[in-house]
Motif scaffolding. Structure first.
Motif, PDB file in Angstrom:
ATOM      1  N   ALA A  38      15.540   2.455  37.647  1.00 30.01           N
ATOM      2  CA  ALA A  38      16.536   3.402  38.164  1.00 30.01           C
ATOM      3  C   ALA A  38      16.435   3.609  39.671  1.00 30.01           C
ATOM      4  O   ALA A  38      17.388   4.069  40.295  1.00 30.01           O
ATOM      5  N   GLY A  39      15.275   3.293  40.281  1.00 30.65           N
ATOM      6  CA  GLY A  39      15.115   3.470  41.717  1.00 30.65           C
ATOM      7  C   GLY A  39      14.082   4.515  42.113  1.00 30.65           C
ATOM      8  O   GLY A  39      13.950   4.839  43.295  1.00 30.65           O
ATOM      9  N   LYS A  40      13.315   5.011  41.144  1.00 29.54           N
ATOM     10  CA  LYS A  40      12.335   6.055  41.451  1.00 29.54           C
ATOM     11  C   LYS A  40      11.225   5.541  42.365  1.00 29.54           C
ATOM     12  O   LYS A  40      10.900   6.172  43.373  1.00 29.54           O
ATOM     13  N   SER A  41      10.632   4.404  42.012  1.00 33.42           N
ATOM     14  CA  SER A  41       9.541   3.861  42.827  1.00 33.42           C
ATOM     15  C   SER A  41      10.026   3.471  44.215  1.00 33.42           C
ATOM     16  O   SER A  41       9.317   3.669  45.208  1.00 33.42           O
ATOM     17  N   THR A  42      11.231   2.933  44.300  1.00 39.39           N
ATOM     18  CA  THR A  42      11.784   2.585  45.610  1.00 39.39           C
ATOM     19  C   THR A  42      11.946   3.824  46.473  1.00 39.39           C
ATOM     20  O   THR A  42      11.617   3.817  47.668  1.00 39.39           O
ATOM     21  N   THR A  43      12.419   4.900  45.891  1.00 41.02           N
ATOM     22  CA  THR A  43      12.573   6.153  46.632  1.00 41.02           C
ATOM     23  C   THR A  43      11.225   6.645  47.139  1.00 41.02           C
ATOM     24  O   THR A  43      11.088   7.057  48.304  1.00 41.02           O
ATOM     25  N   PHE A  44      10.211   6.610  46.290  1.00 41.90           N
ATOM     26  CA  PHE A  44       8.862   7.010  46.708  1.00 41.90           C
ATOM     27  C   PHE A  44       8.365   6.131  47.853  1.00 41.90           C
ATOM     28  O   PHE A  44       7.779   6.615  48.822  1.00 41.90           O
ATOM     29  N   ARG A  45       8.557   4.830  47.739  1.00 41.62           N
ATOM     30  CA  ARG A  45       8.067   3.904  48.765  1.00 41.62           C
ATOM     31  C   ARG A  45       8.767   4.147  50.101  1.00 41.62           C
ATOM     32  O   ARG A  45       8.138   4.089  51.160  1.00 41.62           O
ATOM     33  N   ILE A  46      10.045   4.432  50.065  1.00 36.23           N
ATOM     34  CA  ILE A  46      10.762   4.727  51.313  1.00 36.23           C
ATOM     35  C   ILE A  46      10.279   6.041  51.900  1.00 36.23           C
ATOM     36  O   ILE A  46      10.076   6.164  53.121  1.00 36.23           O
ATOM     37  N   LEU A  47      10.055   7.048  51.060  1.00 40.30           N
ATOM     38  CA  LEU A  47       9.534   8.325  51.540  1.00 40.30           C
ATOM     39  C   LEU A  47       8.204   8.153  52.259  1.00 40.30           C
ATOM     40  O   LEU A  47       7.927   8.832  53.258  1.00 40.30           O
ATOM     41  N   LEU A  48       7.375   7.226  51.781  1.00 39.27           N
ATOM     42  CA  LEU A  48       6.045   7.016  52.351  1.00 39.27           C
ATOM     43  C   LEU A  48       6.023   5.946  53.436  1.00 39.27           C
ATOM     44  O   LEU A  48       4.946   5.553  53.895  1.00 39.27           O
ATOM     45  N   GLY A  76       0.205  13.998  50.112  1.00 36.09           N
ATOM     46  CA  GLY A  76      -0.676  13.296  49.191  1.00 36.09           C
ATOM     47  C   GLY A  76       0.154  12.490  48.223  1.00 36.09           C
ATOM     48  O   GLY A  76       1.168  12.980  47.712  1.00 36.09           O
ATOM     49  N   ALA A  77      -0.253  11.239  47.965  1.00 40.63           N
ATOM     50  CA  ALA A  77       0.572  10.369  47.129  1.00 40.63           C
ATOM     51  C   ALA A  77      -0.271   9.570  46.149  1.00 40.63           C
ATOM     52  O   ALA A  77      -1.357   9.099  46.481  1.00 40.63           O
ATOM     53  N   LEU A  78       0.250   9.427  44.946  1.00 40.05           N
ATOM     54  CA  LEU A  78      -0.305   8.531  43.939  1.00 40.05           C
ATOM     55  C   LEU A  78       0.803   7.579  43.509  1.00 40.05           C
ATOM     56  O   LEU A  78       1.764   7.986  42.857  1.00 40.05           O
ATOM     57  N   LEU A  79       0.667   6.313  43.908  1.00 43.74           N
ATOM     58  CA  LEU A  79       1.619   5.290  43.487  1.00 43.74           C
ATOM     59  C   LEU A  79       0.973   4.252  42.578  1.00 43.74           C
ATOM     60  O   LEU A  79       1.612   3.730  41.677  1.00 43.74           O
ATOM     61  N   ASP A  80      -0.303   3.933  42.846  1.00 41.65           N
ATOM     62  CA  ASP A  80      -0.989   2.885  42.104  1.00 41.65           C
ATOM     63  C   ASP A  80      -2.442   3.294  41.899  1.00 41.65           C
ATOM     64  O   ASP A  80      -3.226   3.352  42.851  1.00 41.65           O
ATOM     65  N   ALA A  81      -2.805   3.566  40.660  1.00 40.15           N
ATOM     66  CA  ALA A  81      -4.167   4.010  40.362  1.00 40.15           C
ATOM     67  C   ALA A  81      -5.189   2.899  40.559  1.00 40.15           C
ATOM     68  O   ALA A  81      -6.390   3.164  40.563  1.00 40.15           O
ATOM     69  N   ASN A  82      -4.739   1.655  40.728  1.00 43.12           N
ATOM     70  CA  ASN A  82      -5.656   0.529  40.919  1.00 43.12           C
ATOM     71  C   ASN A  82      -5.799   0.142  42.385  1.00 43.12           C
ATOM     72  O   ASN A  82      -6.229  -0.971  42.703  1.00 43.12           O
ATOM     73  N   ALA A  83      -5.471   1.061  43.291  1.00 41.33           N
ATOM     74  CA  ALA A  83      -5.499   0.732  44.717  1.00 41.33           C
ATOM     75  C   ALA A  83      -6.911   0.642  45.274  1.00 41.33           C
ATOM     76  O   ALA A  83      -7.146  -0.040  46.272  1.00 41.33           O
ATOM     77  N   ALA A  84      -7.879   1.316  44.663  1.00 42.19           N
ATOM     78  CA  ALA A  84      -9.246   1.316  45.178  1.00 42.19           C
ATOM     79  C   ALA A  84      -9.916  -0.032  44.918  1.00 42.19           C
ATOM     80  O   ALA A  84      -9.737  -0.645  43.863  1.00 42.19           O
ATOM     81  N   HIS A  85     -10.723  -0.496  45.878  1.00 41.88           N
ATOM     82  CA  HIS A  85     -11.439  -1.761  45.727  1.00 41.88           C
ATOM     83  C   HIS A  85     -12.455  -1.642  44.590  1.00 41.88           C
ATOM     84  O   HIS A  85     -13.261  -0.695  44.560  1.00 41.88           O
ATOM     85  N   VAL A 148       2.536  18.653  50.546  1.00 39.12           N
ATOM     86  CA  VAL A 148       3.535  17.870  49.824  1.00 39.12           C
ATOM     87  C   VAL A 148       2.812  16.828  48.975  1.00 39.12           C
ATOM     88  O   VAL A 148       1.919  16.131  49.473  1.00 39.12           O
ATOM     89  N   LEU A 149       3.176  16.734  47.696  1.00 39.46           N
ATOM     90  CA  LEU A 149       2.570  15.748  46.806  1.00 39.46           C
ATOM     91  C   LEU A 149       3.632  14.913  46.118  1.00 39.46           C
ATOM     92  O   LEU A 149       4.602  15.455  45.571  1.00 39.46           O
ATOM     93  N   LEU A 150       3.441  13.588  46.159  1.00 38.65           N
ATOM     94  CA  LEU A 150       4.301  12.633  45.465  1.00 38.65           C
ATOM     95  C   LEU A 150       3.438  11.918  44.444  1.00 38.65           C
ATOM     96  O   LEU A 150       2.525  11.167  44.804  1.00 38.65           O
ATOM     97  N   LEU A 151       3.694  12.144  43.177  1.00 41.90           N
ATOM     98  CA  LEU A 151       2.846  11.604  42.117  1.00 41.90           C
ATOM     99  C   LEU A 151       3.686  10.795  41.142  1.00 41.90           C
ATOM    100  O   LEU A 151       4.576  11.331  40.486  1.00 41.90           O
ATOM    101  N   ASP A 152       3.391   9.497  41.064  1.00 40.16           N
ATOM    102  CA  ASP A 152       4.118   8.596  40.179  1.00 40.16           C
ATOM    103  C   ASP A 152       3.307   8.391  38.903  1.00 40.16           C
ATOM    104  O   ASP A 152       2.234   7.797  38.930  1.00 40.16           O
ATOM    105  N   GLU A 153       3.793   8.896  37.790  1.00 42.49           N
ATOM    106  CA  GLU A 153       3.154   8.801  36.477  1.00 42.49           C
ATOM    107  C   GLU A 153       1.690   9.272  36.519  1.00 42.49           C
ATOM    108  O   GLU A 153       0.761   8.528  36.166  1.00 42.49           O
ATOM    109  N   SER A 184       7.666  10.798  35.866  1.00 43.50           N
ATOM    110  CA  SER A 184       7.004  10.521  34.592  1.00 43.50           C
ATOM    111  C   SER A 184       8.043  10.196  33.538  1.00 43.50           C
ATOM    112  O   SER A 184       9.189  10.650  33.606  1.00 43.50           O
ATOM    113  N   HIS A 185       7.616   9.404  32.544  1.00 38.57           N
ATOM    114  CA  HIS A 185       8.465   9.133  31.388  1.00 38.57           C
ATOM    115  C   HIS A 185       8.093  10.011  30.202  1.00 38.57           C
ATOM    116  O   HIS A 185       8.743   9.934  29.153  1.00 38.57           O
TER     117      HIS A 185
END
Length: 241
Positions: A38-48, A76-85, A148-153, A184-185
């Motif tokens: 629907a465009g949710k992740s794209t909107t978050f990415r543009i915001l950041l 503060g943003a959470l887009l990908d929980a696997n971002a840490a090395h 401000v917090l942006l949290l994806d799922e 969130s779904h």
């Protein structure tokens, strides 16, 4: 406050976001919902500032993210929980972020405690379960004590205790006057915590309303949402009789 004004973004033949306009107010939990694609992740990415729009504006406190002073402390943003090395410990991962952003090391200890990772802080992230990585991503989002917090799922892979903890955390952050924008779904969870809804489908705004208004006829959030977005769902499963 978050302001999206006439936001438009196309990736080759795909219209990801199409003339999208809405405002997210502080002091409430705003749920960002819509079908897959629907465009949710794209909107978050543009915001950041991770993607550039073809047209329109995405502002945080009146400015693009890249123009904010000390952005990690503001957003503060959470887009990908696997971002840490995977080879780093959780503590080291957060200390690196803190050092780059000018955040006190005492704050690292605070968010580790807050997210329940204190006992596992020195373990390598590669040994973490999916739920623990999710907690680490939330810890990183909270590190700068942002307004401000942006949290994806944010509840993905969390156990029941973790889901309840996130629910309480979102409520506390909003009640503290912060701007909380969460995708969130899991409609049953959103119904328990959301104050406001932004619903999009095929990149366009479908609804901008309070949860109370959206469910005023007595239907659940899930049922009302599915009825509203039926024509905007791009990916469907086969139906059984």
């Amino acid at each position: 406050m978050i302001e999206i004004h006439e936001l438009t973004k196309r990736y080759r033949s795909t219209q990801a976001v199409d003339d999208l306009t809405f405002t997210i107010q502080p002091g409430r939990v705003t749920a960002f919902i819509g079908p897959n694609g629907a465009g949710k992740s794209t909107t978050f990415r543009i915001l950041l500032g991770l993607d550039r729009p073809d047209r329109g504006r995405a502002l945080i406190d009146g400015r693009p993210y890249v123009q904010l002073d000390h952005p990690v402390r503001r957003v503060g943003a959470l887009l990908d929980a696997n971002a840490a090395h995977p080879g780093r410990s959780a503590r080291n991962h957060l200390l690196c972020i803190a050092q780059a952003a000018g955040i006190s090391t005492t704050r690292v200890a605070e968010v580790l405690e807050l997210t329940g990772l204190n006992d596992a802080a020195n373990r390598r992230v590669g040994t973490y379960s999916l739920g623990m990585r999710q907690r680490l991503g939330i810890a990183a989002a909270l590190l700068g004590d942002p307004a401000v917090l942006l949290l994806d799922e944010p509840v993905n892979s969390l156990d029941p205790e973790g889901v309840r903890w996130i629910r309480r955390l979102l409520r506390e952050l909003a009640d503290d006057g912060r701007t909380v924008f969460v995708s969130s779904h899991l409609m049953s969870e959103l119904q328990l915590v959301a104050d406001h809804l932004i619903v999009i489908g095929r990149g366009r705004l479908v609804a901008d309303t309070t949860l109370a208004e959206f469910t005023a006829d007595g239907r659940s959030l899930e049922d009302a949402y599915l009825d509203l977005t039926d024509d905007a769902t791009q990916y469907r499963t086969g139906r059984t009789n």
